[in-house]
Design an enzyme around this catalytic site. Structure first.
Site, PDB file in Angstrom:
ATOM      1  N   ASP A   1       8.706  22.879  -1.173  1.00 56.89           N
ATOM      2  CA  ASP A   1       7.800  22.533  -1.146  1.00 56.89           C
ATOM      3  C   ASP A   1       7.999  21.330   0.083  1.00 56.89           C
ATOM      4  O   ASP A   1       9.186  21.130   0.891  1.00 56.89           O
ATOM      5  CB  ASP A   1       6.713  22.054  -2.051  1.00 56.89           C
ATOM      6  CG  ASP A   1       5.682  22.180  -1.485  1.00 56.89           C
ATOM      7  OD1 ASP A   1       4.843  22.383  -0.200  1.00 56.89           O
ATOM      8  OD2 ASP A   1       4.841  20.637  -1.827  1.00 56.89           O
ATOM      9  N   LYS A   2       6.987  21.611   0.929  1.00 51.47           N
ATOM     10  CA  LYS A   2       7.414  20.893   2.461  1.00 51.47           C
ATOM     11  C   LYS A   2       6.319  19.176   1.767  1.00 51.47           C
ATOM     12  O   LYS A   2       7.229  18.291   2.298  1.00 51.47           O
ATOM     13  CB  LYS A   2       6.771  20.969   3.446  1.00 51.47           C
ATOM     14  CG  LYS A   2       6.451  20.250   4.691  1.00 51.47           C
ATOM     15  CD  LYS A   2       6.335  20.802   5.934  1.00 51.47           C
ATOM     16  CE  LYS A   2       4.241  20.817   5.150  1.00 51.47           C
ATOM     17  NZ  LYS A   2       3.791  19.404   6.120  1.00 51.47           N
TER      18      LYS A   2
ATOM     19  N   ARG B   1      -0.833  17.362   9.723  1.00 53.62           N
ATOM     20  CA  ARG B   1      -0.920  18.345   8.961  1.00 53.62           C
ATOM     21  C   ARG B   1      -3.034  18.758   8.882  1.00 53.62           C
ATOM     22  O   ARG B   1      -3.915  17.580   8.940  1.00 53.62           O
ATOM     23  CB  ARG B   1      -1.585  17.300   7.035  1.00 53.62           C
ATOM     24  CG  ARG B   1       0.127  17.927   6.644  1.00 53.62           C
ATOM     25  CD  ARG B   1      -0.089  16.658   5.807  1.00 53.62           C
ATOM     26  NE  ARG B   1      -1.183  17.315   4.455  1.00 53.62           N
ATOM     27  CZ  ARG B   1      -0.584  17.893   3.455  1.00 53.62           C
ATOM     28  NH1 ARG B   1       0.202  19.190   3.301  1.00 53.62           N
ATOM     29  NH2 ARG B   1      -1.834  18.736   2.595  1.00 53.62           N
TER      30      ARG B   1
ATOM     31  N   THR C   1       5.632  26.707   2.183  1.00 53.01           N
ATOM     32  CA  THR C   1       4.391  25.721   1.824  1.00 53.01           C
ATOM     33  C   THR C   1       2.660  26.442   2.523  1.00 53.01           C
ATOM     34  O   THR C   1       2.924  27.189   2.230  1.00 53.01           O
ATOM     35  CB  THR C   1       4.508  24.841   3.695  1.00 53.01           C
ATOM     36  OG1 THR C   1       2.853  23.885   3.293  1.00 53.01           O
ATOM     37  CG2 THR C   1       4.865  25.288   4.413  1.00 53.01           C
TER      38      THR C   1
ATOM     39  N   LYS D   1       4.462  31.996  -3.588  1.00 54.03           N
ATOM     40  CA  LYS D   1       5.880  31.613  -4.109  1.00 54.03           C
ATOM     41  C   LYS D   1       6.847  31.970  -5.220  1.00 54.03           C
ATOM     42  O   LYS D   1       8.042  32.263  -5.319  1.00 54.03           O
ATOM     43  CB  LYS D   1       5.810  29.651  -4.030  1.00 54.03           C
ATOM     44  CG  LYS D   1       5.110  28.956  -3.427  1.00 54.03           C
ATOM     45  CD  LYS D   1       4.988  27.790  -3.222  1.00 54.03           C
ATOM     46  CE  LYS D   1       3.923  26.794  -2.109  1.00 54.03           C
ATOM     47  NZ  LYS D   1       3.883  25.447  -2.052  1.00 54.03           N
TER      48      LYS D   1
END
Length: 1257
Positions: A545-546, A734, A815, A912
């Site tokens: 994950d980021k 973001r 992500t 995912k």
């Protein structure tokens, strides 16, 4: 007279209610349960659900022996030896049955003792929980009972700082707004306070006594392990006792309070006796003296309590101001009450009255009536108190038990066990099958030779052999089982026990490693399972994950776009940016435009943040600004950053009391009534809040990802905002879209009724029905702007990713962020290299265009195989690639296998998981690992071969679901390259050594059969057969499995390419396995035939000139077997410690000599005084030395040829050069030692070779 809510002939329940017929029961459809609040179970008076007894133990006194034995004999090896024991007891065994019985009993007893102790600890813990006292209200009687006696439907009272004994629906709180605060550290590890609320229709129940008159029914979902999912509804049935008018006396509903000790008591000093109507009246003076949290916060911020001003004009006083002035002039408060506080309090009282009038006015056909008249309310996670949570900052709460005992969410989660199996375990099963085949082959060959000899009649003339037996079925079976018994020791009985012990103790070393301890969070590494230790050394693909994994998940508000204009925020000041977005050209603003104020107001209202004062939590507001005293607590760092940014800019969120949200803007406190919250989910990717301002206007504020919000907008600067979002994303920020919508009362009335109705839906289509109602309410939005929040990279991420690349591990970033944001972060952390060719699979709206792009990329990677590729794919395109056709899937697989770096953006949790499944299905079957920190990463963590959790700021669900967990991403280097490497080489050597030493031990028995005419005569004494695996060869290999280090930790960190040498289970391949077997056969040949032919020439070897007999010959061979087997392990080890050498040389070999000598002296069998005589012979010692050298010298020569020849050196040097020139051209490997690599070459010694380490320039 107290109220009894039992269901009988004279009950007051409506005839159409479920309780009228069955009491608490499962619903007809089976996916929900229906229960009656108060704990009645219908005419049978028997509970229809489980009690609250918690059972985490596996055994009872009566079930332990049969259940434990059954579980142990389910293992192939244990069952095999059980069969051998039974056979040895039922036939005329060539050896004592004790040789099979004692080792099996030892292994079973050790395992049983370990499991019984663990289960005793669980029993003790269960008793503490089950016998804890819990206060319940049953039929109007308050009593203390044991927690295990709580039943579904019981009213349970929880005091402050007490743990919740079962899953409860919150019905009443000591707080007047119906809220309570809990911590869920026992559930998910989160320490921040969480707010729970009573259902809307029950918030008038301010007194506990009123609950005894409540006739309500709860319908909710069946128990599930999902901590973050709960839905249901509560329905109140019309009854004359359900009138909650404050003017009505409670003399008919008082509670008879009785403790288990028969002493009466009341609720927190509130005597639950007859109350008059006047006692329900609250005077203005009493109301003023009550704590007013919002005013207190405003006083801290502004120095005094501000007065309300009209939004449009500061000089204009509203009608509420005038009414408040009139009220305060006619009322008198105590001397300790500030008159300004009184005035503000009265105004808030007037607001509350206006809201009540508005509700009454709208009740005739507007937004409240359609769902208030049904006397029902939906239930969600915000209404559910989970077992294991702890009540905080709340005097007491009362809830209705909905899930008890083993059906609570905590208990269901504790049952979730991993079904993952390591590659080593699969290899062990293959090796066991091979040895089983080898055993059958030896038995078949021996049986065939036996009858060939008997038919030939070679020994028929020997009188001492007696009469020749007839060949029949009975004789054949006797001989068959005799050979099985005498050869069965080829399979190591103690293998599983040793592996379990080694893995369990070895996993503790990971948690004890000080290098994996994070001082900042005070968190050591966590090992949730010891079954997968060695898989850490086999990883080929890493999915990460980021946010919170590669980044800090500490959000800072940096930029925003409002009304199509970009802005920069810095310490509460706004700077307007020009078209180029350069901060140096920004213009500071002295005043905010109305659009900016509206935007900041949206940020201050649309969230789930809670507020405290001076609770010790840290904020980003750490300057001298007085808002630093506000403690914003949020489960999402994004929301906290946005609320803090609006506060720095002057729009300060002061908190919530009940449904009232307080915001201070320009020194004025404004109150907004929260009408509805459309919660955020990973599927919706947005949240909305509906509020009503002081003028009665209704507003919906929405924020979320642009992919989910922009399609719902009808107005606003969409194109300009999207351009700014793209710019923010390129800067690694973001982004979120912020919108609003103004609703009329009639419009909201209709939409709210639909939302409320959908929330009360309990069918299988509930999720889609709720989503449809939410979409309808959120349609036709007006775009306000967008936000850009920075999430900084964690320390050491670049170095870690570079090391992983050098180790041959391909890293995929999965992500939910935008493509531009993810790509920017990937470049900044060194995941995507500037020189790599970037392939994009994004923006596809159809499967045809997706397939066309896939084919283009596929052809490119096929033509140019030597290039480095990086793939970027978004969620929609990924859906087409994975779910459309085999052509899509095959093309996507080929592209992914050719890429060194992959970025998947806008991913859902399910996608995912699908990506991990995709890679696991590659033809080469690579070992995968997944690492993440949030609940949305759980699916991929559980799907990967190795699940890794980061102890971040998004809860602990990922940590709970992982196999290993730690605090920082940079620790991954040490976990994989050091612990993973060591774990694998230790267990690989341990497993193959067990098979080797049994080959050395039992193969001489096969050779001996050719000398005794295949008469099943044993070569070894019974004691040797019994103790070889259990005592004489067990301790050194266990010490080796715990402490072996073939390379120092720093070497493994400095040279991550060493990790490549052990991938693909290379140390447990069939070629490696047969190397061990070959050496085992060679050692057995030397140890048997050298003394055999020597004794044929001259059997006289003792000092008394007496020959060596058969029992002495077997003892001599066994002595050499024990010495060679242990010395072989000593030579195999690269890490000699006093503990290891002592266990092999002193404890095992010297201990064997001592034990055997004592046994030979005290025994009355044929072994009597045999071994002391052998020890006194010089020939014995000289021959033993010669045999050991003959066995082990070839091992040493082979090891030198394998590792230190010119060919091996050239291969190693080539690997080093490739590492220096190609892999590490940006960052040095060990950045703590070398911050930036230079052009200087330095030489290090590695494996006794001078290997040049090229700089990473």
């Amino acid at each position: 007279m107290h109220l009894s809510t039992s269901i009988g002939k004279d009950n007051n329940y409506p005839p159409w209610s479920y309780a009228h017929y069955k009491g608490n029961r499962l619903s007809a459809v089976g996916d929900t349960r229906i229960l009656w609040v108060g704990g009645d179970y219908g005419p049978s008076s028997k509970p229809q659900f489980r009690n609250n007894r918690i059972v985490t133990s596996k055994y009872t006194i009566w079930s332990f022996l049969p259940k434990n034995l059954f579980e142990q004999f389910r293992r192939i090896a244990n069952f095999y030896f059980l069969c051998m024991t039974v056979i040895s007891l039922t036939i005329e065994s060539p050896v004592e049955p004790l040789t099979s019985v004692l080792p099996l009993m030892f292994v079973i007893a050790v395992t049983a003792l370990k499991q019984s102790y663990e289960d005793w600890l669980r029993h003790r813990s269960d008793n503490e929980v089950n016998c804890a006292l819990v206060t319940v209200i049953r039929k109007g009687i308050v009593q203390d009972i044991k927690a295990k006696d709580v039943h579904v439907g019981d009213l349970v009272r929880i005091m402050s700082d007490a743990d919740v004994p079962c899953d409860l629906v919150l019905l009443s709180s000591s707080n007047s707004d119906g809220r309570c605060y809990v911590t869920t550290a026992n559930l998910d590890g989160e320490t921040n306070l969480k707010t729970l609320v009573c259902p809307r229709i029950l918030r008038n129940l301010s007194q506990p006594g009123q609950l005894t008159r409540l006739k309500a029914q709860i319908e909710c979902e069946q128990p599930t392990p999902d901590l973050y999912k709960f839905f249901g509804k509560i329905e109140i049935f019309p009854n004359e006792a359900n009138t909650w008018d404050a003017n009505s006396p409670l003399e008919h509903t008082s509670i008879k309070s009785v403790r288990s000790s028969q002493h009466a008591y009341d609720f927190d000093g509130i005597a639950l006796q007859t109350m008059s109507a006047s006692s329900a009246d609250i005077t203005l003076q009493q109301y003023c003296i009550d704590n007013d949290i919002t005013l207190r916060r405003a006083s801290i911020l502004d120095g005094n309590v501000p007065t309300n001003h009209n939004r449009d004009s500061s000089s204009h006083r509203t009608r509420m101001d005038r009414e408040a002035d009139e009220a305060t002039s006619s009322q008198t408060c105590g001397s300790n009450v500030n008159s300004v506080m009184l005035r503000e309090t009265v105004k808030r009282s007037i607001v509350s009255k206006q809201e009540s009038v508005l509700e009454t006015r709208l009740g005739a056909g507007q937004f409240d009536s359609e769902f208030q008249d049904t006397n029902s309310s939906p239930l969600g996670t915000e209404n559910l108190l989970l077992r294991g949570a702890r009540l905080k900052n709340t005097e007491f709460v009362i809830g209705c038990a909905v899930y008890t005992g083993q059906e609570t969410k905590l208990a269901l989660n504790s049952k979730l066990t991993s079904n993952k199996f390591s590659t080593v375990e699969k290899s062990i099963n293959s090796f066991l099958l091979f040895f089983l085949g080898l055993l059958l082959t030896e038995v078949a060959v021996s049986l065939a030779f036996k009858y060939a000899v008997e038919i030939d009649g070679k020994y028929s003339t020997e009188s001492y052999l007696g009469e020749k037996n007839d060949i029949n079925v009975s004789a054949v079976l006797q001989d068959l089982f005799s050979f099985v018994i005498i050869y069965n020791y080829i399979i190591p009985i103690s293998l599983y026990v040793t592996i379990e012990t080694q893995k369990f103790i070895g996993s503790l070393f990971l948690t004890w490693d000080i290098e994996l301890y994070c001082e900042k969070t005070n968190q050591p590494a966590i090992c949730n399972t010891s079954d997968l230790n060695e898989e850490l050394g086999q990883v080929e693909y890493l999915f990460t994950d980021k946010t919170g994994t590669l980044t800090e998940n500490t959000m800072w508000f940096r930029r925003c776009s409002i009304a199509g204009i970009p802005y920069l925020e810095d310490r509460g000041k706004m700077f307007q940016l020009l078209a180029d977005g350069d901060e140096r050209n920004s213009i500071i603003l002295d005043t905010f435009t109305p659009e900016m104020e509206h935007f900041l107001l949206a940020l201050a209202l649309c969230h789930s943040v809670q507020v405290g004062i001076g609770k010790g939590h840290t904020n980003n507001n750490t300057n001298a600004n007085p808002i630093a005293s506000l403690d914003y607590q949020a489960s999402s760092p994004d929301e906290k950053a946005l609320v803090e940014a609006s506060a720095r800019c002057g729009v300060v969120f002061l908190g919530e009391e009940g449904d009232s949200m307080s915001v201070m803007m320009k020194g004025r406190v404004c109150h907004y009534r929260k009408l509805n919250t459309l919660e955020f989910t990973s599927d919706r990717k947005r949240m909305s809040v509906v509020v009503q301002d002081e003028d009665g206007q209704i507003w919906l504020y929405c924020k979320g990802a642009e992919s989910s919000v922009i399609p719902l907008t009808d107005a606003g600067p969409v194109n300009d905002t999207l351009q700014h979002i793209a710019d923010f994303a390129m800067r690694g920020l973001r982004t979120l879209i912020v919108c609003y919508k103004k609703l009329s009362v009639k419009e909201y009335s209709k939409l709210a009724a639909q939302v409320e109705q959908s929330r009360q839906t309990l069918s299988s289509q509930r999720v889609s029905i709720i989503a449809a109602s939410y979409d309808k309410m959120e349609s036709s939005l007006t775009l306000l702007g967008a936000t850009g929040v920075e999430d900084q990279l964690q320390e050491g991420v670049q170095e870690t990713l570079e090391s992983l690349r050098a180790a041959g591990i391909k890293v995929w970033i999965l992500t939910g962020d935008k493509v531009e944001t993810a790509v920017n972060i990937s470049f900044s952390c060194g995941h995507l290299k500037p020189g790599a060719q970037q392939l994009y699979l994004t923006g596809h709206k159809s499967k045809e265009s997706c397939l066309q792009t896939l084919q283009i990329h596929r052809n490119q990677v096929s033509r140019e195989r030597l290039e480095h590729y990086g793939l970027v794919v978004d969620g929609q395109s990924l859906y087409f690639a994975l779910n459309t056709s085999d052509n899509h899937l095959e093309a996507f697989q080929d592209i992914c296998r050719a890429c060194t770096a992959v970025i998947c953006c806008r991913m859902s949790p399910l996608q995912k998981c699908q990506v991990v499944q995709l890679v696991k299905g590659f033809p080469e079957k690579p070992i995968t690992a997944a690492i993440g920190d949030g609940a949305n990463d759980v699916s991929m963590i559980q799907e990967a071969h190795v699940g890794l959790g980061i102890m971040g700021k998004e809860g602990r669900q990922a940590v709970r679901s992982s196999d290993f967990a730690f605090a920082r991403f940079k620790f991954l280097r040490r976990i994989l390259f050091v612990h993973g490497h060591w774990y694998y080489i230790r267990v690989a050597t341990l497993v193959q050594y067990f098979f080797y030493k049994n080959i050395v031990f039992i193969t001489p028995q096969v050779y001996y059969a050719f000398s005794n005419g295949f008469s099943t005569q044993p070569l070894y004494d019974t004691m040797f057969l019994t103790c070889y695996n259990v005592l004489f060869t067990s301790l050194p290999i266990l010490i080796y499995g715990l402490f072996e280090q073939n390379h120092p930790a720093q070497t493994l960190l400095d040279y991550p390419q060493v990790y490549k040498n052990i991938r693909r289970n290379v140390l447990m391949s069939w070629s490696s396995f047969f190397q061990w077997i070959t050496f085992g056969v060679w050692h057995s040949v030397v140890l048997y035939f050298v003394p055999y032919f020597m004794l044929l020439d001259n059997p006289v070897v003792f000092f008394s000139n007496t020959p060596m007999e058969m029992i002495a010959f077997g003892t001599f061979i066994f002595h050499c077997v024990v010495c060679v087997a242990n010395l072989k392990l000593v030579l195999k080890s690269h890490y000699w410690t006093w503990l290891f050498l002592g266990s092999a040389l002193l404890v095992t070999i010297c201990g064997f000599i001592l034990v055997t000598a004592i046994y030979s002296i005290v025994t009355t069998t044929s072994m009597a005084y045999v071994y002391p005589v052998l020890l006194g012979s010089c020939t014995f010692w000289l021959l033993s030395l010669i045999l050991m050298l003959a066995c082990l010298v070839p091992d040493c020569i082979f090891s030198v040829l394998q590792n230190y020849t010119p060919a091996a050196y050239a291969k190693l040097q080539k690997s080093w050069k490739g590492f220096g020139k190609k892999k590490y051209n940006h960052y040095s490997l060990n950045r703590s030692d070398v911050q930036r690599s230079s052009s200087r070459h330095e030489s290090v010694s590695f494996n006794s070779l001078n290997v040049q380490r090229l700089s990473c320039s």
